[in-house]
Design a protein around this motif. Structure first.
Motif, PDB file in Angstrom:
ATOM      1  N   VAL A 232       0.973  -1.195   0.010  1.00 41.81           N
ATOM      2  CA  VAL A 232      -0.072   0.034  -0.011  1.00 41.81           C
ATOM      3  C   VAL A 232       0.998   1.215   0.167  1.00 41.81           C
ATOM      4  O   VAL A 232       1.883   1.580   0.816  1.00 41.81           O
ATOM      5  N   LEU A 233       0.711   2.106  -0.961  1.00 41.62           N
ATOM      6  CA  LEU A 233       1.507   3.432  -1.179  1.00 41.62           C
ATOM      7  C   LEU A 233       0.778   4.658  -0.510  1.00 41.62           C
ATOM      8  O   LEU A 233      -0.469   4.731  -0.884  1.00 41.62           O
ATOM      9  N   PHE A 234       1.408   5.528   0.447  1.00 40.59           N
ATOM     10  CA  PHE A 234       0.798   6.613   0.678  1.00 40.59           C
ATOM     11  C   PHE A 234       1.686   7.941   0.311  1.00 40.59           C
ATOM     12  O   PHE A 234       2.952   7.678   0.205  1.00 40.59           O
ATOM     13  N   ASP A 235       1.043   9.079   0.403  1.00 39.81           N
ATOM     14  CA  ASP A 235       1.914  10.349   0.261  1.00 39.81           C
ATOM     15  C   ASP A 235       2.276  10.328   1.739  1.00 39.81           C
ATOM     16  O   ASP A 235       1.419  10.524   2.655  1.00 39.81           O
ATOM     17  N   ALA A 236       3.484  10.819   2.055  1.00 39.88           N
ATOM     18  CA  ALA A 236       4.221  10.944   3.243  1.00 39.88           C
ATOM     19  C   ALA A 236       3.503  12.075   4.102  1.00 39.88           C
ATOM     20  O   ALA A 236       3.591  12.062   5.308  1.00 39.88           O
ATOM     21  N   HIS A 237       3.297  13.181   3.351  1.00 40.55           N
ATOM     22  CA  HIS A 237       2.938  14.592   3.998  1.00 40.55           C
ATOM     23  C   HIS A 237       1.697  14.136   5.193  1.00 40.55           C
ATOM     24  O   HIS A 237       1.983  14.577   6.407  1.00 40.55           O
ATOM     25  N   GLU A 238       0.687  13.821   4.948  1.00 40.90           N
ATOM     26  CA  GLU A 238      -0.295  13.175   5.825  1.00 40.90           C
ATOM     27  C   GLU A 238      -0.968  11.851   5.466  1.00 40.90           C
ATOM     28  O   GLU A 238      -2.047  11.631   6.125  1.00 40.90           O
ATOM     29  N   LEU A 239      -0.240  11.007   5.027  1.00 40.18           N
ATOM     30  CA  LEU A 239      -0.713   9.695   4.855  1.00 40.18           C
ATOM     31  C   LEU A 239      -1.739   9.464   4.062  1.00 40.18           C
ATOM     32  O   LEU A 239      -2.803   8.704   4.429  1.00 40.18           O
ATOM     33  N   ASP A 240      -2.008  10.192   3.029  1.00 41.38           N
ATOM     34  CA  ASP A 240      -3.025  10.110   2.029  1.00 41.38           C
ATOM     35  C   ASP A 240      -2.873   8.916   1.175  1.00 41.38           C
ATOM     36  O   ASP A 240      -1.754   8.584   0.621  1.00 41.38           O
ATOM     37  N   LEU A 241      -3.818   8.094   1.152  1.00 38.91           N
ATOM     38  CA  LEU A 241      -3.614   6.726   0.318  1.00 38.91           C
ATOM     39  C   LEU A 241      -3.429   7.463  -1.170  1.00 38.91           C
ATOM     40  O   LEU A 241      -4.172   8.046  -1.756  1.00 38.91           O
ATOM     41  N   MET A 242      -2.537   6.431  -1.646  1.00 40.19           N
ATOM     42  CA  MET A 242      -2.173   6.747  -3.336  1.00 40.19           C
ATOM     43  C   MET A 242      -2.545   5.302  -4.074  1.00 40.19           C
ATOM     44  O   MET A 242      -3.359   5.567  -5.048  1.00 40.19           O
TER      45      MET A 242
END
Length: 518
Positions: A232-242
């Motif tokens: 599972v991949l996330f944007d690190a800034h606010e842990l938004d799911l990608m």
């Protein structure tokens, strides 16, 4: 109703009653003996999930043996003196039975779990403390699910805070050292602001998670799951799911993910798969300028990427065996892998996708804890073994084993630093678990064996950013972190802690120091 008819009905009915009673007994047995580690619903906790889809490489007979005798190099004890053969057989049947409600953790579940306590940019950009932010240590205390932040110069505790249950795989830092990400066995990713000593965001990536990795530029987080079978991949800034990647081979056979790693020179994530004979590489978008050029890695970011895989798209690399455990060379061109059930290791060229060497490493090498150093003008790697009292030292030019050191028992962790003449390895398993060996990197000999606390497990060394002092854990509920002088081996200080496990220095982890696992 005559007597014979009544008997006939009872004979017909009794097997069903007996089956229900046996099932109830097995449920109680599981709840009593297994649930504390594997979860009430068999979904995992400290131990892995016990479901048919997660047991594909373990045959029922072998599962019975594990229950009876325990599992080597794990926290799984043996129950042979507690349970009889019928009870063990009933537990084996139970864990291979599909659950009444198949477990799932969907994209919607992930999105619903996200909590952002402090949006990006809402907290001050200066640390609340005077310590060097690049020489901090995070110490994970598994005894009561807390973590401590230590000043790496004074070794004073700056802060202690509660964590999620059963952290695993080691925290990962952003390149500037401000943020640290934790991954828990039950799937939670926590982003923590070390400057402000606050949890800023959380999200649950899965039900049973192995570890996380953070891209070298700090922009992306990848989670490796046992359950469901996914990355599972996330944007690190606010842990938004990608993106959610179901993990399966081309025939649709699913696989647990053993671990995921960041490969900075390649600009990609590398995933080890538990149940299919593949390695996955997933590249992230490249920044305009290289972001990793310090520490032992002189190769600019992504200079090693020789394939044309688009961003975030999976590149499948077929390998001749399951690879549960990984080690990388300095350029991240070669992956050295081993199967937990195998009798050796192999070296795979990630550019060509070809196996280039076999490694004769019996005894379950713990490659994830391997380290490298320069020896007589050549690069060597060293690894402890999980089922053999030995450390293997390998020439990384021709992949030959140049020396095997006999130790006082199987080891789990091995550490050093570019500025230290020594490599440290624990004796994690067996009666000598209170010992730690110190190896001279120039002579390849054990020059000292320490017993920091007789009868208590001593484990996991981590150096400060300068390689002059180090921390070692007394892995006990009534434990401590011990500070040593890295040159004289003199004990300098003890800091009481609740079963301290891993210790992670910001500089070493963000600069990929050669004696630190990645």
């Amino acid at each position: 109703m005559n007597f014979l008819s009544l008997v006939a009905r009872l004979v017909f009915f009794l097997p069903a009653v007996s089956a229900l009673a046996n099932e109830a007994d097995t449920r109680t047995l599981y709840r009593t003996q297994c649930a504390a580690c594997h979860g009430e619903a068999r979904l995992g906790g400290i131990g892995p999930a016990l479901l048919p889809g997660n047991l594909s490489r373990l045959k029922p007979d072998a599962a019975g043996q594990v229950i009876r005798d325990g599992r080597l190099a794990s926290q799984m004890p043996g129950f042979g003196e507690t349970l009889d053969s019928d009870e063990i057989a009933s537990l084996v049947e139970w864990i291979y039975r599909p659950p009444e409600t198949p477990p799932s953790w969907t994209k919607d579940d992930i999105l619903a779990s996200q909590v952002v306590a402090f949006p990006e940019g809402s907290l001050p950009n200066e640390p609340l403390f005077d310590a060097d932010p690049l020489n901090l240590f995070i110490v994970v205390e598994t005894g009561d699910h807390h973590a401590s932040v230590l000043d790496g110069d004074s070794f004073e505790r700056i802060h202690r805070f509660e964590t999620r249950y059963a952290l695993h795989g080691g925290p990962k830092y952003t390149p500037d050292g401000r943020y640290v990400f934790f991954g828990s066995r039950d799937g939670w990713i926590t982003k923590y602001d070390l400057y402000n000593l606050e949890v800023v965001a959380e999200v649950r990536a899965g039900i049973n998670m192995r570890n996380i990795a953070v891209s070298a530029d700090g922009r992306y987080v990848m989670a490796a799951n046992y359950l469901p079978h996914s990355l599972v991949l996330f944007d690190a800034h606010e842990l938004d799911l990608m993106k959610v990647y179901p993990v399966a081979d081309e025939a649709g056979n699913g696989s647990r993910v053993s671990a995921v790693y960041a490969a900075p020179p390649r600009g990609s994530f590398i995933a080890a798969l538990k149940d299919i004979e593949e390695v996955w590489e997933i590249p992230w978008p490249l920044p305009i300028e290289p972001v990793v050029s310090t520490g032992h890695m002189s190769t600019p970011l992504a200079a090693g990427r020789s394939h044309d895989t688009p961003n975030f798209r999976v590149r499948r690399i077929s390998v001749p065996d399951y690879l549960d455990d990984f080690f990388f060379d300095l350029d991240y061109r070669h992956v050295i892998g081993a199967s937990r059930g195998g009798q050796g290791g192999m070296v795979v060229d990630l550019d060509s996708g070809e196996k280039v060497a076999d490694l004769p490493l019996a005894g379950m090498p713990h490659l994830g804890s391997g380290i490298t150093w320069e020896y007589e003008g050549r690069r060597v790697m060293a690894t402890p073994h999980l089922s053999k009292a030995a450390v293997s030292i390998i020439d990384m030019q021709d992949w030959s084993v140049i020396k095997t050191l006999e130790t006082d028992g199987p080891g789990f962790f091995m550490r050093s630093h570019a500025n230290s003449p020594y490599a440290w390895v624990d004796v994690f398993f067996g009666p000598n678990r209170d010992r730690v060996h110190v190896i001279d990197k120039a002579s390849l000999e054990i020059v000292e064996t320490l017993i920091p606390e007789p009868g208590k497990t001593a484990a996991h060394v981590e150096f400060d950013r300068y390689g002059k002092k180090l921390l070692l854990s007394i892995w006990d509920d009534d434990g401590a972190v011990i500070v040593y002088d890295g040159d004289t081996l003199e004990e300098l200080k003890r800091i009481p802690m609740r079963k301290p496990s891993g210790k992670y220095n910001v500089w070493n982890k963000t600069r990929y120091e050669e004696g630190t696992s990645h």
